[in-house]
Design a protein around this motif. Sequence first.
Motif, PDB file in Angstrom:
ATOM      1  N   VAL A 149       0.839  -1.205   0.000  1.00 29.28           N
ATOM      2  CA  VAL A 149       0.000   0.000   0.000  1.00 29.28           C
ATOM      3  C   VAL A 149       0.871   1.250   0.000  1.00 29.28           C
ATOM      4  O   VAL A 149       0.603   2.213  -0.729  1.00 29.28           O
ATOM      5  CB  VAL A 149      -0.959  -0.001   1.206  1.00 29.28           C
ATOM      6  N   ILE A 150       1.933   1.250   0.800  1.00 29.35           N
ATOM      7  CA  ILE A 150       2.843   2.403   0.824  1.00 29.35           C
ATOM      8  C   ILE A 150       3.447   2.635  -0.557  1.00 29.35           C
ATOM      9  O   ILE A 150       3.491   3.769  -1.058  1.00 29.35           O
ATOM     10  CB  ILE A 150       3.962   2.191   1.857  1.00 29.35           C
ATOM     11  N   PRO A 170      13.127   3.295  11.533  1.00 29.06           N
ATOM     12  CA  PRO A 170      14.169   3.168  10.510  1.00 29.06           C
ATOM     13  C   PRO A 170      13.707   2.447   9.243  1.00 29.06           C
ATOM     14  O   PRO A 170      14.108   2.827   8.134  1.00 29.06           O
ATOM     15  CB  PRO A 170      15.275   2.394  11.230  1.00 29.06           C
ATOM     16  N   ALA A 171      12.871   1.420   9.374  1.00 24.80           N
ATOM     17  CA  ALA A 171      12.396   0.703   8.191  1.00 24.80           C
ATOM     18  C   ALA A 171      11.574   1.612   7.291  1.00 24.80           C
ATOM     19  O   ALA A 171      11.698   1.564   6.059  1.00 24.80           O
ATOM     20  CB  ALA A 171      11.569  -0.518   8.606  1.00 24.80           C
ATOM     21  N   MET A 172      10.740   2.469   7.907  1.00 24.37           N
ATOM     22  CA  MET A 172       9.931   3.399   7.102  1.00 24.37           C
ATOM     23  C   MET A 172      10.834   4.406   6.399  1.00 24.37           C
ATOM     24  O   MET A 172      10.585   4.779   5.248  1.00 24.37           O
ATOM     25  CB  MET A 172       8.912   4.120   7.994  1.00 24.37           C
ATOM     26  N   ARG A 215      13.828   4.700  -0.690  1.00 23.60           N
ATOM     27  CA  ARG A 215      13.757   3.863  -1.891  1.00 23.60           C
ATOM     28  C   ARG A 215      12.711   4.380  -2.877  1.00 23.60           C
ATOM     29  O   ARG A 215      12.921   4.333  -4.099  1.00 23.60           O
ATOM     30  CB  ARG A 215      13.404   2.428  -1.483  1.00 23.60           C
ATOM     31  N   GLU A 216      11.602   4.922  -2.371  1.00 25.59           N
ATOM     32  CA  GLU A 216      10.524   5.406  -3.230  1.00 25.59           C
ATOM     33  C   GLU A 216      10.790   6.806  -3.782  1.00 25.59           C
ATOM     34  O   GLU A 216       9.990   7.342  -4.539  1.00 25.59           O
ATOM     35  CB  GLU A 216       9.197   5.392  -2.471  1.00 25.59           C
ATOM     36  N   GLY A 217      11.912   7.412  -3.396  1.00 28.28           N
ATOM     37  CA  GLY A 217      12.324   8.683  -3.990  1.00 28.28           C
ATOM     38  C   GLY A 217      11.686   9.912  -3.392  1.00 28.28           C
ATOM     39  O   GLY A 217      11.741  10.993  -3.993  1.00 28.28           O
ATOM     40  N   GLU A 272       3.487  17.706   1.434  1.00 30.07           N
ATOM     41  CA  GLU A 272       3.929  16.908   2.572  1.00 30.07           C
ATOM     42  C   GLU A 272       2.834  15.955   3.063  1.00 30.07           C
ATOM     43  O   GLU A 272       2.325  16.086   4.170  1.00 30.07           O
ATOM     44  CB  GLU A 272       4.359  17.829   3.728  1.00 30.07           C
ATOM     45  N   PRO A 273       2.468  14.974   2.266  1.00 24.65           N
ATOM     46  CA  PRO A 273       1.459  14.007   2.731  1.00 24.65           C
ATOM     47  C   PRO A 273       2.054  13.027   3.733  1.00 24.65           C
ATOM     48  O   PRO A 273       3.176  12.562   3.573  1.00 24.65           O
ATOM     49  CB  PRO A 273       1.043  13.288   1.437  1.00 24.65           C
ATOM     50  N   GLY A 274       1.315  12.739   4.781  1.00 23.12           N
ATOM     51  CA  GLY A 274       1.748  11.756   5.768  1.00 23.12           C
ATOM     52  C   GLY A 274       0.682  10.697   5.939  1.00 23.12           C
ATOM     53  O   GLY A 274       0.821   9.561   5.504  1.00 23.12           O
ATOM     54  N   ARG A 275      -0.435  11.083   6.566  1.00 25.75           N
ATOM     55  CA  ARG A 275      -1.562  10.184   6.752  1.00 25.75           C
ATOM     56  C   ARG A 275      -2.000   9.563   5.420  1.00 25.75           C
ATOM     57  O   ARG A 275      -2.332   8.390   5.347  1.00 25.75           O
ATOM     58  CB  ARG A 275      -2.732  10.966   7.367  1.00 25.75           C
ATOM     59  N   TRP A 276      -1.980  10.384   4.353  1.00 23.54           N
ATOM     60  CA  TRP A 276      -2.442   9.909   3.043  1.00 23.54           C
ATOM     61  C   TRP A 276      -1.606   8.739   2.543  1.00 23.54           C
ATOM     62  O   TRP A 276      -2.107   7.856   1.863  1.00 23.54           O
ATOM     63  CB  TRP A 276      -2.413  11.062   2.037  1.00 23.54           C
ATOM     64  N   ILE A 277      -0.327   8.708   2.913  1.00 26.21           N
ATOM     65  CA  ILE A 277       0.562   7.622   2.488  1.00 26.21           C
ATOM     66  C   ILE A 277       0.418   6.397   3.387  1.00 26.21           C
ATOM     67  O   ILE A 277       0.350   5.261   2.903  1.00 26.21           O
ATOM     68  CB  ILE A 277       2.028   8.101   2.471  1.00 26.21           C
ATOM     69  N   ILE A 278       0.368   6.612   4.692  1.00 30.22           N
ATOM     70  CA  ILE A 278       0.487   5.482   5.624  1.00 30.22           C
ATOM     71  C   ILE A 278      -0.839   5.048   6.254  1.00 30.22           C
ATOM     72  O   ILE A 278      -0.960   3.901   6.708  1.00 30.22           O
ATOM     73  CB  ILE A 278       1.506   5.829   6.741  1.00 30.22           C
ATOM     74  N   GLY A 279      -1.841   5.919   6.281  1.00 32.43           N
ATOM     75  CA  GLY A 279      -3.070   5.619   7.018  1.00 32.43           C
ATOM     76  C   GLY A 279      -3.735   4.318   6.624  1.00 32.43           C
ATOM     77  O   GLY A 279      -4.017   3.442   7.462  1.00 32.43           O
ATOM     78  N   GLU A 280      -3.996   4.148   5.340  1.00 25.61           N
ATOM     79  CA  GLU A 280      -4.685   2.957   4.848  1.00 25.61           C
ATOM     80  C   GLU A 280      -3.755   1.755   4.738  1.00 25.61           C
ATOM     81  O   GLU A 280      -4.207   0.643   4.446  1.00 25.61           O
ATOM     82  CB  GLU A 280      -5.334   3.263   3.501  1.00 25.61           C
ATOM     83  N   ALA A 281      -2.470   1.967   5.004  1.00 25.41           N
ATOM     84  CA  ALA A 281      -1.492   0.872   4.936  1.00 25.41           C
ATOM     85  C   ALA A 281      -1.426   0.082   6.232  1.00 25.41           C
ATOM     86  O   ALA A 281      -0.712  -0.913   6.308  1.00 25.41           O
ATOM     87  CB  ALA A 281      -0.106   1.425   4.600  1.00 25.41           C
TER      88      ALA A 281
END
Length: 433
Positions: free
Chosen positions: A36-37, A67-69, A75-77, A286-295
Amino acid sequence: MENIRIKDGHFIFGGCDVVELVRRYGTPLYVISEEVIKRKCSEIREKFLCKYKNTRAAYASKAFLNPAMCKIIEREGLDLDVVSGGELYTAIRAEFPMEKVFFHGNNKTIDELKMAIKNDVGRIVVDNLYEIELIDKISKEYGKKARLLYRITPGVESKTHRYISTGQVDSKFGIPLAGNIIFEAVEKGIKCENVNLLGFHFHVGSQLFDNRSYLNAVDVVTRLMKDVKERYGFITKELNTGGGYGIYYFKGDKPKPIDYFIDAIMDKIYKRCSEFGLEIPTVVIEPGRWIIGEAGITLYTIGFIKEIPGVRTYVSIDGGMTDNPRPALYGAKYEALIANKVDSEKNKLVTIAGKCCESGDILIWNLRVPKVASGDILAVLNTGAYNYSMANNYNKTPRPAVVLVNEGKSEIIVERETYDDLLMRCRVPEYLK
């Protein structure tokens, strides 16, 4: 919940049977889908970074960071947005490229600023006049020249909970536009020898479904760009428009695709810059929740079930406001399912109660479920944002583990806390022994 995958009556997430995840890792358990991320980051590249010139996208790490995030975002640029010394230190330890880090915060400490400047952080987003002087002084000590953005308070209202609205006039964040404060800040930034003022930043709020507050803020900030050019000859090279794009949590939420926000913001910036004779700055989101919320999902084991005839059925779980304080903090609502009975008929109405010694520790009111029993597994959906970040040790409760799943494989990325961890930093004076 239409896209729920089911196999043999079990909830499948990230290619993994979540019941098996519970058997292996225990509960409560945060589970994060790498797929999802990746999909969200790919959408940002396609609809923003590759579509528009001179753009950058920074993941707002306060939503979820370890650290993993950091490694996934690198990696995703994408760039990284941090708001504290701890988040900055996490990025440093993960060897995230410092030139791609934006350092926010309304009251950065001297030690935090020293860490940022010493490590050549990409941008420091300044929140007040006092901070400018500190940065200039520290930069001189280290022989550096810090790159700055000024966070402004655009004075626009956003339709969201007041605790996550940030762009209104009465906000603890940003340099106000009232009076001459912002012009004093710009003049100071231009004169300081050890800083390089690049432009401006705004953030209008979080969990937004309407783009109008963004557009109103662009109107305000482009007018400011025009004014500072006329007064000081200052050319705004960078404009950071923040994040806050809403996601789906509960019925009634109507999230928009990301280009609903991005296209309108970019169109408005282009038009206003053309109207005012301004150069098009580099635009940052600067999206945060939009990237990780549904993940993310959170898994719990159901314990005691209490039926109060004619009133309510309480279903207790082995977590609650310690691993997800959002419902208690500002009434956040979630959808959930019984992970080991996903395809069973939902004919019971229950309330999910946390285990903390607080009447307010209710995770979900009036959830429709199948007949539940102690030992069943509850999966709460779309908990990737702010749950792990806000987790706490109230009632001396250890924080859960975090597992990363992808294509049927799982890896621990944060170990479960132990009782010994809770006491690791405690000390008893000699006279009490």
